[in-house]
Design a protein around this motif. Structure first.
Motif, PDB file in Angstrom:
ATOM      1  N   PRO A 212      12.368  33.914  -6.482  1.00  0.00           N
ATOM      2  CA  PRO A 212      13.450  34.548  -6.719  1.00  0.00           C
ATOM      3  C   PRO A 212      13.567  36.074  -5.996  1.00  0.00           C
ATOM      4  O   PRO A 212      14.431  36.622  -5.771  1.00  0.00           O
ATOM      5  N   ASN A 213      12.192  36.453  -5.802  1.00  0.00           N
ATOM      6  CA  ASN A 213      12.267  37.840  -5.287  1.00  0.00           C
ATOM      7  C   ASN A 213      12.255  37.803  -3.571  1.00  0.00           C
ATOM      8  O   ASN A 213      12.094  38.754  -2.718  1.00  0.00           O
ATOM      9  N   ALA A 214      12.119  36.735  -2.872  1.00  0.00           N
ATOM     10  CA  ALA A 214      11.925  36.520  -1.573  1.00  0.00           C
ATOM     11  C   ALA A 214      13.395  36.735  -0.758  1.00  0.00           C
ATOM     12  O   ALA A 214      14.564  36.700  -1.291  1.00  0.00           O
ATOM     13  N   LYS A 215      13.173  37.396   0.218  1.00  0.00           N
ATOM     14  CA  LYS A 215      14.627  37.838   1.112  1.00  0.00           C
ATOM     15  C   LYS A 215      14.828  36.726   1.966  1.00  0.00           C
ATOM     16  O   LYS A 215      15.986  36.532   2.251  1.00  0.00           O
ATOM     17  N   PHE A 216      14.069  35.923   2.496  1.00  0.00           N
ATOM     18  CA  PHE A 216      14.357  34.663   3.496  1.00  0.00           C
ATOM     19  C   PHE A 216      15.178  35.288   4.634  1.00  0.00           C
ATOM     20  O   PHE A 216      16.290  34.625   4.752  1.00  0.00           O
ATOM     21  N   ALA A 217      14.666  36.435   5.392  1.00  0.00           N
ATOM     22  CA  ALA A 217      15.394  37.013   6.231  1.00  0.00           C
ATOM     23  C   ALA A 217      15.534  36.285   7.525  1.00  0.00           C
ATOM     24  O   ALA A 217      14.697  35.516   7.921  1.00  0.00           O
ATOM     25  N   GLY A 218      17.050  36.046   7.742  1.00  0.00           N
ATOM     26  CA  GLY A 218      16.931  35.052   9.265  1.00  0.00           C
ATOM     27  C   GLY A 218      17.042  33.627   8.917  1.00  0.00           C
ATOM     28  O   GLY A 218      17.303  32.978   9.964  1.00  0.00           O
ATOM     29  N   PHE A 219      16.790  33.396   7.595  1.00  0.00           N
ATOM     30  CA  PHE A 219      16.723  31.858   7.533  1.00  0.00           C
ATOM     31  C   PHE A 219      18.328  31.351   7.278  1.00  0.00           C
ATOM     32  O   PHE A 219      19.231  32.056   6.956  1.00  0.00           O
ATOM     33  N   THR A 220      18.291  30.043   7.514  1.00  0.00           N
ATOM     34  CA  THR A 220      19.756  29.392   7.719  1.00  0.00           C
ATOM     35  C   THR A 220      19.946  28.474   6.296  1.00  0.00           C
ATOM     36  O   THR A 220      18.805  27.730   6.078  1.00  0.00           O
ATOM     37  N   ASP A 221      20.856  28.899   5.460  1.00  0.00           N
ATOM     38  CA  ASP A 221      21.028  27.852   4.187  1.00  0.00           C
ATOM     39  C   ASP A 221      21.267  26.387   4.788  1.00  0.00           C
ATOM     40  O   ASP A 221      22.071  26.296   5.814  1.00  0.00           O
ATOM     41  N   VAL A 222      20.982  25.442   4.190  1.00  0.00           N
ATOM     42  CA  VAL A 222      21.105  23.997   4.585  1.00  0.00           C
ATOM     43  C   VAL A 222      22.572  23.723   4.707  1.00  0.00           C
ATOM     44  O   VAL A 222      23.105  23.025   5.524  1.00  0.00           O
ATOM     45  N   THR A 223      23.318  24.542   3.806  1.00  0.00           N
ATOM     46  CA  THR A 223      24.791  24.194   3.606  1.00  0.00           C
ATOM     47  C   THR A 223      25.634  24.894   4.878  1.00  0.00           C
ATOM     48  O   THR A 223      26.544  24.213   5.315  1.00  0.00           O
ATOM     49  N   GLU A 224      24.776  25.779   5.429  1.00  0.00           N
ATOM     50  CA  GLU A 224      25.495  26.608   6.604  1.00  0.00           C
ATOM     51  C   GLU A 224      24.886  25.710   7.918  1.00  0.00           C
ATOM     52  O   GLU A 224      25.834  25.343   8.853  1.00  0.00           O
ATOM     53  N   LEU A 225      23.871  25.104   7.889  1.00  0.00           N
ATOM     54  CA  LEU A 225      23.497  24.253   8.800  1.00  0.00           C
ATOM     55  C   LEU A 225      24.473  22.994   8.760  1.00  0.00           C
ATOM     56  O   LEU A 225      24.883  22.518   9.888  1.00  0.00           O
ATOM     57  N   ALA A 226      24.782  22.475   7.570  1.00  0.00           N
ATOM     58  CA  ALA A 226      25.431  21.200   7.745  1.00  0.00           C
ATOM     59  C   ALA A 226      26.886  21.499   8.249  1.00  0.00           C
ATOM     60  O   ALA A 226      27.573  20.890   9.001  1.00  0.00           O
ATOM     61  N   GLU A 227      27.434  22.650   7.863  1.00  0.00           N
ATOM     62  CA  GLU A 227      28.827  23.126   8.485  1.00  0.00           C
ATOM     63  C   GLU A 227      28.817  23.252  10.036  1.00  0.00           C
ATOM     64  O   GLU A 227      29.478  22.927  10.604  1.00  0.00           O
ATOM     65  N   ALA A 228      27.661  23.839  10.366  1.00  0.00           N
ATOM     66  CA  ALA A 228      27.535  23.850  12.057  1.00  0.00           C
ATOM     67  C   ALA A 228      27.284  22.483  12.516  1.00  0.00           C
ATOM     68  O   ALA A 228      27.782  22.271  13.809  1.00  0.00           O
ATOM     69  N   ILE A 229      26.817  21.514  12.018  1.00  0.00           N
ATOM     70  CA  ILE A 229      26.618  20.262  12.351  1.00  0.00           C
ATOM     71  C   ILE A 229      27.918  19.426  12.624  1.00  0.00           C
ATOM     72  O   ILE A 229      28.422  19.133  13.573  1.00  0.00           O
ATOM     73  N   ALA A 230      28.677  19.557  11.597  1.00  0.00           N
ATOM     74  CA  ALA A 230      30.067  19.111  11.664  1.00  0.00           C
ATOM     75  C   ALA A 230      30.687  19.787  12.725  1.00  0.00           C
ATOM     76  O   ALA A 230      31.747  19.307  13.218  1.00  0.00           O
TER      77      ALA A 230
END
Length: 251
Positions: A212-230
Motif C-alpha cells: 500500500p505504500n509503494a508508488k509504482f512510479a511509471g508503471f502502467t495499470d493493466v486496465t490502461e494497457l487493455a484500453e491501449a490494446i483496444a
C-alpha cells in the motif's frame, strides 16, 4: 453491460495468448466490452477458466472462449489459429501477453538458466503465434498483432541482461512481421499491422493491496494497457504497423 455499437472491434475475432494473468483478464474484459469475440489461451487451465468466466459474467452476451494451448509447440499453435478461424469465420487479432521475468543482482551473477527459460517464454511463443496467425490476419480487413514489451529492451540494466535481451529479440521479430505485412500490402499499404506496446512494468489492484505504500512510479495499470490494446484498432493499419507505442516515457 456489453456495448452495442459499430466501433472497430464490433464483431471482430481476437485471440489473446497468455490470458489468465491480471493483464489478460483486463484485456478480455475490455475486448468483450468493445464487442469482440474473444478467444483466450493460457497454459494454466484453471486460471484461464476463471478469466473467461469473469469476462462472460461482466459482459452478458459476449462470446469469450478459452483454450489450453502449448505455445511452445508450433503445430499446436497453428492448430489453435486454424481452429479459431474455422469456428468463427475470421481472425482479426492476436494479442501476445505471455510474460515472465528473471533477474540477478549484478551482470556477472546472471544465471544462463534464466535465459533458457525466457527465450522460451518471451521469444519462442512470439515466433509461434506470429507464424501461426500471419495468414489469417492478412485475410482480415483489420488484422492486428500486438506484442507487449518493456522499456528495458531499449535500455537494459546490468541485472536484467537475460530479460532485456529476450524482450529486444521479441520486438525485432515483431517488427519483421510488420515488414512482411507492409510488403504484402504493396502500393496500397498494409491491410494488417504488427505493433509493440511498451511499458516500464505493469501494476494491478492486488499489487497495490500487497504494497500500500509503494508508488509504482511509471508503471502502467493493466486496465490502461487493455484500453491501449483496444485503441490500436482505432488506428489505420498503415499508421500502426511497425510502431513502438510507448505507454511510459522513453528511457
Amino acid at each position: 453491460m456489453r456495448t452495442n455499437g459499430t466501433g472497430p472491434l464490433e464483431g471482430a475475432v481476437v485471440a489473446v495468448a497468455g490470458a489468465a494473468g491480471p493483464a489478460g483478464r483486463a484485456t478480455l474484459l475490455r475486448l468483450a466490452e468493445a464487442g469482440a469475440t474473444v478467444v483466450a489461451s493460457d497454459a494454466d487451465a484453471a486460471r484461464l477458466a476463471e478469466a473467461v468466466d469473469a469476462a462472460r459474467y461482466a459482459h452478458g452476451g459476449a462470446t469469450v472462449t478459452g483454450d489450453t494451448v502449448d505455445l511452445l509447440d508450433l503445430n499446436a499453435t497453428r492448430e489453435w489459429a486454424d481452429k479459431t478461424e474455422k469456428e468463427f469465420g475470421r481472425i482479426d487479432g492476436l494479442v501476445h501477453l505471455v510474460g515472465g521475468w528473471r533477474g540477478s543482482a549484478s551482470f556477472t551473477e546472471t544465471d544462463l538458466a534464466d535465459w533458457q527459460l525466457l527465450e522460451k517464454l518471451l521469444i519462442r511463443t512470439v515466433q509461434h503465434t506470429s507464424l501461426a496467425f500471419h495468414d489469417g490476419l492478412l485475410r482480415s480487413d483489420r488484422g492486428r498483432y500486438l506484442l507487449i514489451s518493456a522499456a528495458g529492451a531499449s535500455n537494459p540494466t546490468a541485472g536484467n541482461a537475460a530479460y532485456a535481451a529476450s524482450k529486444a529479440a521479441a520486438e525485432a521479430w515483431t517488427l519483421a512481421l510488420a515488414d512482411a505485412f507492409r510488403k504484402a500490402g504493396g502500393e496500397a499499404g498494409p491491410k494488417a499491422a504488427a505493433a509493440i506496446l511498451v511499458v516500464k512494468a505493469l501494476v494491478h489492484d492486488a499489487m497495490r493491496a500487497e504494497r500500500p505504500n509503494a508508488k509504482f512510479a511509471g508503471f502502467t495499470d493493466v486496465t490502461e494497457l487493455a484500453e491501449a490494446i483496444a485503441g490500436v484498432w482505432d488506428r489505420p493499419a498503415r499508421e500502426a504497423n511497425g510502431q513502438r507505442l510507448w505507454l511510459t516515457p522513453k528511457p
